[in-house]
Scaffold this motif. Structure first.
Motif, PDB file in Angstrom:
ATOM      1  N   GLY A   1      11.436  25.043   0.845  1.00  0.00           N
ATOM      2  CA  GLY A   1      10.217  24.598   0.602  1.00  0.00           C
ATOM      3  C   GLY A   1       9.868  24.787  -0.769  1.00  0.00           C
ATOM      4  N   VAL A   2      10.534  25.357  -1.665  1.00  0.00           N
ATOM      5  CA  VAL A   2      10.479  25.411  -3.120  1.00  0.00           C
ATOM      6  C   VAL A   2      11.598  24.873  -4.023  1.00  0.00           C
ATOM      7  N   GLY A   3      12.469  25.322  -3.791  1.00  0.00           N
ATOM      8  CA  GLY A   3      13.500  24.540  -4.586  1.00  0.00           C
ATOM      9  C   GLY A   3      14.933  25.635  -4.844  1.00  0.00           C
ATOM     10  N   CYS A   4      15.802  25.157  -5.781  1.00  0.00           N
ATOM     11  CA  CYS A   4      17.247  25.954  -5.719  1.00  0.00           C
ATOM     12  C   CYS A   4      17.399  26.183  -7.178  1.00  0.00           C
ATOM     13  N   TYR A   5      18.519  26.946  -7.459  1.00  0.00           N
ATOM     14  CA  TYR A   5      19.117  27.129  -8.705  1.00  0.00           C
ATOM     15  C   TYR A   5      20.269  27.844  -8.656  1.00  0.00           C
ATOM     16  N   GLN A   6      20.994  27.500  -9.892  1.00  0.00           N
ATOM     17  CA  GLN A   6      22.281  28.124 -10.045  1.00  0.00           C
ATOM     18  C   GLN A   6      22.744  28.357 -11.495  1.00  0.00           C
ATOM     19  N   VAL A   7      23.217  29.467 -11.707  1.00  0.00           N
ATOM     20  CA  VAL A   7      23.232  30.144 -13.151  1.00  0.00           C
ATOM     21  C   VAL A   7      24.660  29.830 -13.364  1.00  0.00           C
ATOM     22  N   PHE A   8      24.721  29.332 -14.537  1.00  0.00           N
ATOM     23  CA  PHE A   8      26.151  29.027 -15.340  1.00  0.00           C
ATOM     24  C   PHE A   8      26.385  29.964 -16.556  1.00  0.00           C
ATOM     25  N   LYS A   9      27.350  29.866 -17.009  1.00  0.00           N
ATOM     26  CA  LYS A   9      27.659  30.503 -18.429  1.00  0.00           C
ATOM     27  C   LYS A   9      26.519  30.356 -19.301  1.00  0.00           C
TER      28      LYS A   9
ATOM     29  N   THR B   1      14.033  20.921  -7.686  1.00  0.00           N
ATOM     30  CA  THR B   1      13.079  20.697  -6.751  1.00  0.00           C
ATOM     31  C   THR B   1      12.951  19.342  -5.852  1.00  0.00           C
ATOM     32  N   HIS B   2      12.473  19.130  -5.018  1.00  0.00           N
ATOM     33  CA  HIS B   2      12.479  17.858  -4.242  1.00  0.00           C
ATOM     34  C   HIS B   2      11.802  16.921  -5.159  1.00  0.00           C
ATOM     35  N   LYS B   3      10.643  17.104  -5.666  1.00  0.00           N
ATOM     36  CA  LYS B   3       9.751  16.092  -6.451  1.00  0.00           C
ATOM     37  C   LYS B   3      10.551  15.709  -8.047  1.00  0.00           C
ATOM     38  N   HIS B   4      11.475  16.824  -8.415  1.00  0.00           N
ATOM     39  CA  HIS B   4      11.742  16.379 -10.074  1.00  0.00           C
ATOM     40  C   HIS B   4      13.295  16.238  -9.941  1.00  0.00           C
ATOM     41  N   GLY B   5      14.015  16.666  -8.974  1.00  0.00           N
ATOM     42  CA  GLY B   5      15.481  16.555  -8.842  1.00  0.00           C
ATOM     43  C   GLY B   5      16.041  17.671  -9.697  1.00  0.00           C
ATOM     44  N   ALA B   6      17.328  17.523 -10.187  1.00  0.00           N
ATOM     45  CA  ALA B   6      18.064  18.617 -10.755  1.00  0.00           C
ATOM     46  C   ALA B   6      17.922  18.601 -12.195  1.00  0.00           C
ATOM     47  N   VAL B   7      17.646  19.493 -13.027  1.00  0.00           N
ATOM     48  CA  VAL B   7      17.437  19.588 -14.466  1.00  0.00           C
ATOM     49  C   VAL B   7      17.994  20.942 -14.795  1.00  0.00           C
TER      50      VAL B   7
ATOM     51  N   VAL C   1       3.917  31.902 -15.348  1.00  0.00           N
ATOM     52  CA  VAL C   1       3.014  30.756 -15.521  1.00  0.00           C
ATOM     53  C   VAL C   1       3.623  29.399 -15.625  1.00  0.00           C
ATOM     54  N   LEU C   2       4.669  29.217 -16.049  1.00  0.00           N
ATOM     55  CA  LEU C   2       5.040  27.762 -16.126  1.00  0.00           C
ATOM     56  C   LEU C   2       5.886  27.316 -14.689  1.00  0.00           C
ATOM     57  N   ARG C   3       6.364  28.075 -14.107  1.00  0.00           N
ATOM     58  CA  ARG C   3       7.130  27.736 -12.617  1.00  0.00           C
ATOM     59  C   ARG C   3       8.313  27.159 -13.261  1.00  0.00           C
ATOM     60  N   TYR C   4       8.685  25.972 -12.154  1.00  0.00           N
ATOM     61  CA  TYR C   4      10.041  25.450 -12.392  1.00  0.00           C
ATOM     62  C   TYR C   4      10.124  24.339 -13.440  1.00  0.00           C
ATOM     63  N   PRO C   5      11.187  24.086 -14.224  1.00  0.00           N
ATOM     64  CA  PRO C   5      11.276  22.969 -15.181  1.00  0.00           C
ATOM     65  C   PRO C   5      11.159  21.616 -14.467  1.00  0.00           C
TER      66      PRO C   5
ATOM     67  N   CYS D   1      12.662  20.668 -30.180  1.00  0.00           N
ATOM     68  CA  CYS D   1      12.849  20.339 -28.760  1.00  0.00           C
ATOM     69  C   CYS D   1      11.551  20.748 -28.063  1.00  0.00           C
ATOM     70  N   LEU D   2      11.404  20.011 -26.855  1.00  0.00           N
ATOM     71  CA  LEU D   2      10.566  20.134 -25.864  1.00  0.00           C
ATOM     72  C   LEU D   2      11.100  20.240 -24.431  1.00  0.00           C
ATOM     73  N   GLN D   3      10.575  21.000 -23.683  1.00  0.00           N
ATOM     74  CA  GLN D   3      10.877  20.954 -22.305  1.00  0.00           C
ATOM     75  C   GLN D   3       9.758  20.942 -21.350  1.00  0.00           C
ATOM     76  N   HIS D   4       9.489  20.232 -20.177  1.00  0.00           N
ATOM     77  CA  HIS D   4       8.154  20.266 -19.502  1.00  0.00           C
ATOM     78  C   HIS D   4       8.590  21.084 -18.229  1.00  0.00           C
ATOM     79  N   PHE D   5       7.310  21.857 -17.747  1.00  0.00           N
ATOM     80  CA  PHE D   5       7.632  22.724 -16.615  1.00  0.00           C
ATOM     81  C   PHE D   5       6.410  22.181 -15.736  1.00  0.00           C
TER      82      PHE D   5
END
Length: 608
Positions: free
Chosen positions: A424-432, A439-445, A464-468, A481-485
């Protein structure tokens, strides 16, 4: 495990010397105790993020980077003297830990020693940590009210506590992620103490050896997170395993008033049951390095043979031999290593207690290792022994995003962990080279570089920012550069680093034209907890204050005049309006008056 029945008085004691008694003890022992190195490397000088098993969509990101304080001078310790094999003598019940005494600074470690002339295994049995342990070091369970589940220990198996791959894999966390994990575990340290998240020290270079085959490069200042990261790389022992062992030994990950002695014996290395800890190995770097060294040595030195893999061994329930033993079929090297280091298995009372106290024959070290690891990092089985360079699959939307970025040869490189999801929240995977979040709403970033590091410092997905919610967008004005969370936006610019804006301050900044407007880019994160609960954030050309008087910016000559009048702590207080300009004059209202500036003149302050 950690000694509880001997207290701090051992911090200054020398190690007991064993002569003829050693031979007698070896003959009379019922079982051998844990071991710590003979052919040891010279010890060091003194001074998160728990992915859950993959379920429905949900994820967990990396953690943040360190900043620490005490920086003691390091010196390395000589090799340990031969240890006495375990005897059947019972140990006393633990006594309560003494009341805390502030210890704001760390002491230095003993000096470095050449490896030549060190006793080899056939000359002595070197104990890793056989000291009696605490049920809940660092009072971890007290900080987790309502969060610990009743089935924490459901998957515990005495013969297979953790897989070889999960123990002997470096690269499971970066130094930034380790620091972020520490920051999350202790929000505030007690006054006059140095908590792990703030700890730093001067470290010494460690050359490769038989068990730690890579170099530890010393530094004038390494944080605890950096020390763990460097030790992991030098000895190829998982950062997660080292963090968990640090907690189960001295509770340092969650401790809010750690004493000097806890740092001196951080990993319980060279602290046997029936003798004082060997001060030769005191110090945080020494303890971390020697513990990892020893975990590798257990798998490669034929001397360690009393817990053979694939066979059943009798393992004690407690240091008190009268508590007896139980049969354990040890299935892998990693589990054998845990028993060499802490040679007790939890009894039923310890298992039923979860993080609590069992009975007089309960030992908690290996129970707590499993507890902490599964609570913080997910399952203890599976994984790739190759440091994440092979064996981790990339699937679904994460795979689509990863391949669009060049896959294993692209900017993110190879995966170093499996995908982790939270229902119900999201997934992540760490790379080098970064991480992918879904997340369901925003897809993979993806997140990487300075933005990821700054995001980790504020708690990453749990902060405080939660998921990207977007990929990084670069090529802005002046190369930023900018990135939205979910709850804010991070900006990264050369010369100023990466900082986020959120909430009322972000809304006010947007009204001024955001990065294109009068204030320019943010050059600090929001800082709250000012007088009357106000917050401020610094931008290139001004500041925004959010207070009971509203959210307003101040800049230029009016800011200077306000500052000369005492700023927010003076009679004027916080700004209650934005600047109002007309002709060649500007005026701004504050809680206690007005500042007016006319071009070419000094700002005038009018109090109410």
């Amino acid at each position: 495990m950690r000694r509880t029945n001997h207290g701090y008085r051992y911090a200054q004691k020398g190690r007991a010397l064993f002569g003829v008694a050693m031979a007698a003890a070896l003959i009379g022992s019922l079982l051998p105790t844990a071991a710590y190195a003979d052919e040891q490397p010279a010890p060091e000088p003194t001074p998160t993020v728990a992915p859950s098993p993959e379920v429905a969509a949900t994820e967990q990101p990396p953690e943040s980077e360190p900043t620490s304080t005490p920086t003691p001078e390091p010196t390395d310790a000589p090799e340990p003297a031969p240890e006495q094999a375990p005897t059947a003598e019972p140990t006393q019940e633990p006594t309560p830990t003494p009341a805390p005494t502030p210890t704001p600074t760390m002491t230095t470690d003993p000096g470095e020693v050449d490896l030549t002339g060190i006793l080899l295994p056939d000359n002595g049995d070197y104990a890793g940590d056989t000291t009696e342990d605490e049920a809940d070091p660092g009072a971890y369970s007290e900080t987790q009210a309502g969060l610990l589940t009743a089935d924490t220990l459901n998957g515990f198996k005495a013969g297979n506590i953790i897989s070889d791959a999960k123990m002997y894999t470096s690269g499971t966390m970066s130094a930034n992620q380790i620091q972020g994990f520490f920051n999350q575990k202790v929000k505030r340290c007690d006054s006059n103490y140095t908590c792990l998240k703030d700890f730093s020290m001067k470290t010494r270079t460690k050359a490769p050896n038989s068990y730690c085959t890579n170099t530890y490069q010393g530094s004038s200042r390494d944080t605890a997170a950096q020390i763990i990261s460097k030790v992991s790389k030098a000895c190829n022992v998982s950062e997660r395993v080292l963090i968990v062992m640090l907690q189960k030994e001295q509770g340092l990950v969650t401790h809010t008033w750690p004493s000097q002695f806890r740092y001196d014996i951080a990993m319980g290395y060279a602290c046997p049951d029936h003798a004082a800890c060997d001060s030769t190995y005191f110090g945080f770097q020494n303890q971390m390095y020697m513990a990892a060294y020893q975990l590798q040595r257990y798998t490669k030195d034929s001397y360690f043979s009393w817990y053979p893999v694939g066979k059943t061994s009798q393992v004690r329930w407690h240091p008190n031999a009268s508590c007896g033993t139980g049969p354990v079929r040890i299935e892998n090297k990693a589990t054998a290593a845990l028993y060499y280091y802490t040679p007790y298995q939890p009894n039923r009372a310890a298992m039923r207690a979860g993080y609590g106290v069992g009975d007089s024959c309960s030992a908690y070290g290996n129970r707590n290792f499993y507890n902490y690891y599964t609570d913080w990092f997910g399952g203890t089985h599976g994984g790739s022994p190759g440091g994440g360079t092979t064996g981790y699959s990339v699937t679904g939307a994460t795979a689509v995003k990863w391949k669009s970025l060049g896959g294993a040869s692209g900017m993110l490189g190879k995966p170093i962990d499996k995908k982790n999801c939270t229902s119900g929240v999201g997934c992540y995977q760490v790379f080098k080279g970064g991480s992918i979040y879904w997340t369901h709403k925003h897809g993979a970033v993806y997140v990487r570089g300075a933005v990821r590091d700054a995001w980790a410092k504020v708690g990453s997905r749990n902060g405080v920012l939660r998921y990207p919610t977007s990929d990084p967008q670069c090529g802005l004005t002046r190369g930023a550069c900018l990135q939205h969370f979910q709850d804010g936006t991070m900006y990264a610019m050369s010369g100023h680093g990466a900082h986020y804006v959120r909430g009322a301050i972000r809304n006010k900044w947007a009204q001024t034209g955001d990065r294109h407007g009068t204030l320019g880019y943010p050059i600090s994160n929001p800082r709250c907890g000012l007088v009357d609960g106000a917050c401020l954030q610094v931008f290139e050309d001004g500041r925004i204050y959010a207070s009971n008087a509203g959210t307003h910016y101040v800049r230029g000559a009016i800011f200077d005049g306000w500052g000369r009048a005492g700023g927010r702590e003076g009679r004027l207080g916080y700004p209650s309006s934005d600047p109002r300009c007309g002709g060649n004059a500007c005026t701004q209202s504050f809680e206690g008056g007005t500042v007016r500036h006319q071009s070419g003149s000094t700002p005038r302050v009018l109090y109410r």
